[in-house]
Design a protein around this motif. Structure first.
Motif, mmCIF file in Angstrom:
data_model
loop_
_atom_site.group_PDB
_atom_site.id
_atom_site.type_symbol
_atom_site.label_atom_id
_atom_site.label_comp_id
_atom_site.label_asym_id
_atom_site.label_seq_id
_atom_site.Cartn_x
_atom_site.Cartn_y
_atom_site.Cartn_z
ATOM 1 N N ALA A 1 0.816 -1.213 0.000
ATOM 2 C CA ALA A 1 0.000 0.000 0.000
ATOM 3 C C ALA A 1 0.848 1.261 0.000
ATOM 4 C CB ALA A 1 -0.932 0.000 1.207
ATOM 5 N N ASP A 2 2.078 1.169 0.495
ATOM 6 C CA ASP A 2 2.926 2.353 0.562
ATOM 7 C C ASP A 2 3.327 2.860 -0.817
ATOM 8 O OD1 ASP A 2 3.065 2.622 3.428
ATOM 9 O OD2 ASP A 2 4.281 0.803 3.425
ATOM 10 N N TYR A 3 3.261 2.006 -1.815
ATOM 11 C CA TYR A 3 3.592 2.444 -3.183
ATOM 12 C C TYR A 3 2.547 3.406 -3.725
ATOM 13 C CZ TYR A 3 7.367 -0.979 -3.553
ATOM 14 O OH TYR A 3 8.537 -1.677 -3.366
ATOM 15 N N ARG A 4 1.385 3.466 -3.103
ATOM 16 C CA ARG A 4 0.310 4.325 -3.597
ATOM 17 C C ARG A 4 0.281 5.695 -2.923
ATOM 18 N NH1 ARG A 4 -2.323 -0.778 -3.113
ATOM 19 N NH2 ARG A 4 -3.418 -0.151 -1.213
ATOM 20 N N ARG A 5 1.261 5.981 -2.063
ATOM 21 C CA ARG A 5 1.249 7.231 -1.307
ATOM 22 C C ARG A 5 2.485 8.059 -1.638
ATOM 23 N NH1 ARG A 5 -1.853 6.639 3.972
ATOM 24 N NH2 ARG A 5 -0.839 8.628 4.414
ATOM 25 N N LEU A 6 2.272 9.330 -1.939
ATOM 26 C CA LEU A 6 3.395 10.245 -2.158
ATOM 27 C C LEU A 6 4.250 10.359 -0.907
ATOM 28 C CD1 LEU A 6 4.933 12.350 -3.824
ATOM 29 C CD2 LEU A 6 3.248 14.050 -3.086
ATOM 30 N N GLU A 7 3.625 10.312 0.268
ATOM 31 C CA GLU A 7 4.359 10.442 1.525
ATOM 32 C C GLU A 7 5.449 9.374 1.677
ATOM 33 O OE1 GLU A 7 0.036 11.616 2.520
ATOM 34 O OE2 GLU A 7 1.126 10.305 1.137
ATOM 35 N N SER A 8 5.280 8.263 0.988
ATOM 36 C CA SER A 8 6.255 7.180 1.086
ATOM 37 C C SER A 8 7.583 7.531 0.449
ATOM 38 C CB SER A 8 5.692 5.910 0.431
ATOM 39 O OG SER A 8 4.504 5.498 1.081
ATOM 40 N N SER A 9 7.624 8.654 -0.291
ATOM 41 C CA SER A 9 8.857 9.123 -0.921
ATOM 42 C C SER A 9 9.414 10.374 -0.253
ATOM 43 C CB SER A 9 8.618 9.402 -2.410
ATOM 44 O OG SER A 9 8.399 8.202 -3.126
ATOM 45 N N LEU A 10 8.818 10.791 0.858
ATOM 46 C CA LEU A 10 9.224 12.023 1.531
ATOM 47 C C LEU A 10 9.810 11.670 2.899
ATOM 48 C CD1 LEU A 10 6.101 14.199 0.632
ATOM 49 C CD2 LEU A 10 8.269 13.989 -0.626
ATOM 50 N N LEU A 11 11.086 11.956 3.097
ATOM 51 C CA LEU A 11 11.800 11.495 4.279
ATOM 52 C C LEU A 11 11.147 11.902 5.603
ATOM 53 C CD1 LEU A 11 14.147 10.005 5.544
ATOM 54 C CD2 LEU A 11 15.604 11.998 5.102
ATOM 55 N N PRO A 12 10.704 13.153 5.799
ATOM 56 C CA PRO A 12 10.076 13.485 7.088
ATOM 57 C C PRO A 12 8.834 12.642 7.364
ATOM 58 C CG PRO A 12 10.648 15.488 5.892
ATOM 59 C CD PRO A 12 10.814 14.353 4.942
ATOM 60 N N GLU A 13 8.058 12.354 6.314
ATOM 61 C CA GLU A 13 6.854 11.535 6.492
ATOM 62 C C GLU A 13 7.218 10.088 6.793
ATOM 63 O OE1 GLU A 13 3.498 12.268 6.544
ATOM 64 O OE2 GLU A 13 4.336 14.270 6.813
ATOM 65 N N VAL A 14 8.279 9.598 6.179
ATOM 66 C CA VAL A 14 8.722 8.235 6.465
ATOM 67 C C VAL A 14 9.188 8.129 7.912
ATOM 68 C CG1 VAL A 14 10.444 6.468 5.870
ATOM 69 C CG2 VAL A 14 9.284 7.758 4.057
ATOM 70 N N LEU A 15 9.887 9.149 8.388
ATOM 71 C CA LEU A 15 10.307 9.154 9.793
ATOM 72 C C LEU A 15 9.109 9.237 10.738
ATOM 73 C CD1 LEU A 15 13.403 11.532 9.528
ATOM 74 C CD2 LEU A 15 13.443 9.103 10.169
ATOM 75 N N ARG A 16 8.087 9.959 10.331
ATOM 76 C CA ARG A 16 6.898 10.113 11.180
ATOM 77 C C ARG A 16 6.037 8.858 11.172
ATOM 78 N NH1 ARG A 16 1.596 11.347 10.638
ATOM 79 N NH2 ARG A 16 1.752 11.580 8.376
ATOM 80 N N ARG A 17 5.790 8.297 9.977
ATOM 81 C CA ARG A 17 4.872 7.171 9.828
ATOM 82 C C ARG A 17 5.541 5.822 10.048
ATOM 83 N NH1 ARG A 17 3.470 6.400 4.795
ATOM 84 N NH2 ARG A 17 1.599 5.239 5.357
ATOM 85 N N ARG A 18 6.890 5.813 9.965
ATOM 86 C CA ARG A 18 7.649 4.551 10.037
ATOM 87 C C ARG A 18 7.335 3.643 8.857
ATOM 88 N NH1 ARG A 18 9.833 7.634 13.722
ATOM 89 N NH2 ARG A 18 10.043 6.825 15.831
ATOM 90 N N ARG A 19 6.898 4.222 7.775
ATOM 91 C CA ARG A 19 6.542 3.468 6.574
ATOM 92 C C ARG A 19 7.083 4.194 5.358
ATOM 93 N NH1 ARG A 19 1.426 1.023 7.594
ATOM 94 N NH2 ARG A 19 1.228 0.555 5.377
ATOM 95 N N GLY A 20 7.352 3.462 4.282
ATOM 96 C CA GLY A 20 7.829 4.123 3.083
ATOM 97 C C GLY A 20 8.222 3.138 2.011
ATOM 98 N N LEU A 21 8.703 3.671 0.889
ATOM 99 C CA LEU A 21 9.220 2.838 -0.183
ATOM 100 C C LEU A 21 10.573 2.255 0.225
ATOM 101 C CD1 LEU A 21 8.440 4.866 -3.442
ATOM 102 C CD2 LEU A 21 7.025 3.197 -2.239
ATOM 103 N N PRO A 22 11.005 1.189 -0.437
ATOM 104 C CA PRO A 22 12.300 0.594 -0.078
ATOM 105 C C PRO A 22 13.453 1.595 -0.067
ATOM 106 C CG PRO A 22 11.105 -0.883 -1.536
ATOM 107 C CD PRO A 22 10.293 0.379 -1.457
ATOM 108 N N ILE A 23 13.487 2.506 -1.030
ATOM 109 C CA ILE A 23 14.624 3.424 -1.112
ATOM 110 C C ILE A 23 14.616 4.441 0.025
ATOM 111 C CG2 ILE A 23 13.493 5.064 -2.690
ATOM 112 C CD1 ILE A 23 16.246 5.289 -4.104
#
Length: 287
Positions: free
Chosen positions: A96-118
């Motif tokens: 599901a993370d592939y469908r969210r822009l936030e998954s490519s934004l470092l502050p959001e990944v740090l906040r959500r603990r979720r993101g794309l592999p990269i």
């Protein structure tokens, strides 16, 4: 040409050309761009605060790792990072993370603990680097992972998307085959340069936006940041020109189509002629 007049973009261009590019800073400047464009504002103090908070969080996470020392075996670093980031803090990814822009934004990944592999790999790399671990990124086709140790000597791969699972060569081959259908080759294990990683992050954002025509604003700024990198595909200039035309900026779009046609005319004359016709059509829209 593309807009590089804002302070934010000047910082991005400067950071990308630094002798030792700061990967975290470049990813955070991408997030600042996303926030500023979404808000319709030029950025500034709010973006600076977001970037500072993210850097502090990376420092905090690194401070929670045991003091292993740079000479520690890669497996010890892998275990410590997986225990801290994967288990304790829950960093991982899902389809599901592939469908969210936030998954490519470092502050959001740090906040959500979720993101794309990269982006999860960027978290692993930046936390590990701050703690003194020998770490590097590995740009496997379709699935970015992290290397720990000496790429030419003792090392191992971990998959932050899977909570930091250690990968065998067979595991890496299955990831590549599943993502691209191509076999694994030794060159795929080479350490990725920071600019290469940033371009791949921006490519992911461009792909996300291209699948959503209503988000051409996102695709445009991702292209424009890519063009500020010291090395980028020339065809991005054509993509930007097309986006300008699609968004109703016919004059600038036509001008950039014409400039791109001149660039490729000597090696691709037929393609250049097609682009010139596109430029003429764009100029006709002005009347």
């Amino acid at each position: 040409m593309y807009d590089d007049t804002t302070e934010r973009r000047r910082r991005f261009a400067g950071a990308a050309r630094d002798d030792r590019p700061d990967l975290a800073l470049l990813c955070l400047l991408i997030a600042e761009e996303a926030e500023a464009v979404a808000a319709g504002e030029p950025g500034g103090k709010a973006g600076d605060a977001m970037t500072d908070a993210a850097q502090i969080e990376l420092d905090r996470l690194a401070g929670s790792l045991p003091a292993l020392g740079r000479g520690a075996a890669p497996v010890l670093w892998a275990d410590a990072l997986a225990a801290l980031l994967g288990e304790r803090h829950g960093f991982h990814g899902t389809p599901a993370d592939y469908r969210r822009l936030e998954s490519s934004l470092l502050p959001e990944v740090l906040r959500r603990r979720r993101g794309l592999p990269i982006l999860l790999s960027v978290v692993w790399m930046e936390v590990a680097r701050r703690a003194g671990a020998p770490v590097y990124g590995v740009a496997l086709p379709g699935h970015f992972v992290v290397g720990l140790g000496d790429p030419q000597g003792e090392h191992l791969l971990v998959d932050p998307f899977d909570g930091g699972r250690v990968l065998s060569e067979e595991d890496a081959g299955l990831l590549v085959a599943g993502a691209t259908g191509t076999p694994l080759t030794p060159s795929m294990f080479s350490p990725a340069a920071p600019q290469e990683i940033v371009l791949r992050v921006l490519n992911n954002i461009r792909a996300w936006a291209a699948a959503r025509p209503e988000r051409s604003d996102v695709q445009l700024w991702a292209v424009e940041l890519s063009l500020l990198l010291p090395s980028h595909p020339a065809r991005l200039r054509y993509e930007r020109a097309e986006l300008l035309v699609e968004r109703g900026d016919f004059a600038r779009g036509a001008r950039e189509l014409e400039e791109y046609a001149e660039v490729i005319a000597t090696v691709e004359p037929d393609a250049a002629e097609t682009v010139r016709h596109q430029a003429l059509a764009a100029r006709a829209m002005l009347n």
